[in-house]
Scaffold this active site. Structure first.
Site, PDB file in Angstrom:
ATOM      1  N   HIS A  85      14.045  28.355  12.526  1.00 38.66           N
ATOM      2  CA  HIS A  85      12.816  28.885  13.104  1.00 38.66           C
ATOM      3  C   HIS A  85      12.383  30.146  12.388  1.00 38.66           C
ATOM      4  CE1 HIS A  85      13.171  32.619  15.494  1.00 38.66           C
ATOM      5  NE2 HIS A  85      14.428  32.291  15.676  1.00 38.66           N
ATOM      6  N   CYS A  86      11.077  30.381  12.429  1.00 44.05           N
ATOM      7  CA  CYS A  86      10.481  31.589  11.869  1.00 44.05           C
ATOM      8  C   CYS A  86       9.445  32.062  12.889  1.00 44.05           C
ATOM      9  CB  CYS A  86       9.865  31.315  10.503  1.00 44.05           C
ATOM     10  SG  CYS A  86       8.533  30.097  10.533  1.00 44.05           S
ATOM     11  N   LYS A  87       8.397  32.714  12.439  1.00 44.54           N
ATOM     12  CA  LYS A  87       7.384  33.192  13.385  1.00 44.54           C
ATOM     13  C   LYS A  87       6.482  32.055  13.866  1.00 44.54           C
ATOM     14  CE  LYS A  87       3.715  36.496  14.120  1.00 44.54           C
ATOM     15  NZ  LYS A  87       2.980  37.648  13.676  1.00 44.54           N
ATOM     16  N   GLY A 126       6.249  28.749  11.853  1.00 42.15           N
ATOM     17  CA  GLY A 126       6.643  27.447  11.324  1.00 42.15           C
ATOM     18  C   GLY A 126       6.562  27.287   9.822  1.00 42.15           C
ATOM     19  N   ILE A 163       8.832  30.958  16.747  1.00 39.29           N
ATOM     20  CA  ILE A 163       9.124  31.750  17.936  1.00 39.29           C
ATOM     21  C   ILE A 163       7.864  31.979  18.779  1.00 39.29           C
ATOM     22  CG2 ILE A 163       8.851  34.033  16.879  1.00 39.29           C
ATOM     23  CD1 ILE A 163      11.395  34.863  18.533  1.00 39.29           C
TER      24      ILE A 163
END
Length: 184
Positions: free
Chosen positions: A62-64, A66, A91
């Site tokens: 996961h990142c901010k 996608g 997230i």
């Protein structure tokens, strides 16, 4: 195996202990807010730290939002990881689903905001000194302007890389890694 996973599906996997969650954002972003079960391995360090990840267990990245997660997913598949999924919407989608996030006690301005503050201070200082001390101080403002043009045209921001190495941008002894793009 599907390449994307929803926040609800991820919550279920975490609850059941059936996945290894990896946060590929930068340490400053992770400190600001993160999913408690996530292990931080910034995207720029993923290849050299891939050996720390289990190949026999499902990985969820996961990142901010996608985008970096998709890049990480591709890198891991090239490195021989077969069971890799990306949290759809990152997230941000996790929070929108009403799921909990944690944060570190240490608060730091995001890297982009640090870059903006540094450049603004440099330009303002150069302008003030050129008016009050000597006209050649205008070159300080020109230096920061040239740096902005370089960052905007190439996507490479030397100031962001430098700031990412500063002690206040370290979380648990890790630096922010390679801040290749100012807008990361």
């Amino acid at each position: 195996m599907q390449t994307q996973i929803t926040p609800a599906e991820l919550k279920q996997l975490i609850t059941e202990g059936r996945c290894h969650l990896v946060d590929v954002r930068e340490p400053v972003e992770h400190a600001e807010e993160h999913i408690s079960a996530a292990r931080l391995i910034p995207l720029g360090e993923l290849e050299k730290r891939a050996s720390e990840l289990p190949k026999d267990k499902s990985l969820v990245i996961h990142c901010k939002s996608g985008k970096r997660g998709t890049k990480a997913q591709e890198k891991l598949k090239q490195l021989g990881f077969d069971q890799v999924q990306n949290l759809e919407g990152g997230i941000e989608a996790w929070k929108a689903a009403g799921l909990p996030v944690a944060s570190a006690d240490k608060k730091v301005f995001p890297l982009m905001q640090q870059v903006q503050l540094t450049i603004g201070t440099g330009v303002l200082t150069g302008a003030a000194l050129s008016l009050t001390v000597h006209p050649y101080w205008v070159f300080l403002s020109a230096f920061f302007g040239a740096g902005l043009m370089l960052a905007g045209s190439t996507g490479w921001c030397g100031l962001a890389i430098l700031l990412s190495k500063m002690p206040w941008n370290r979380v648990s002894g890790q630096s922010c890694g390679s801040a290749k793009n100012c807008s990361a």
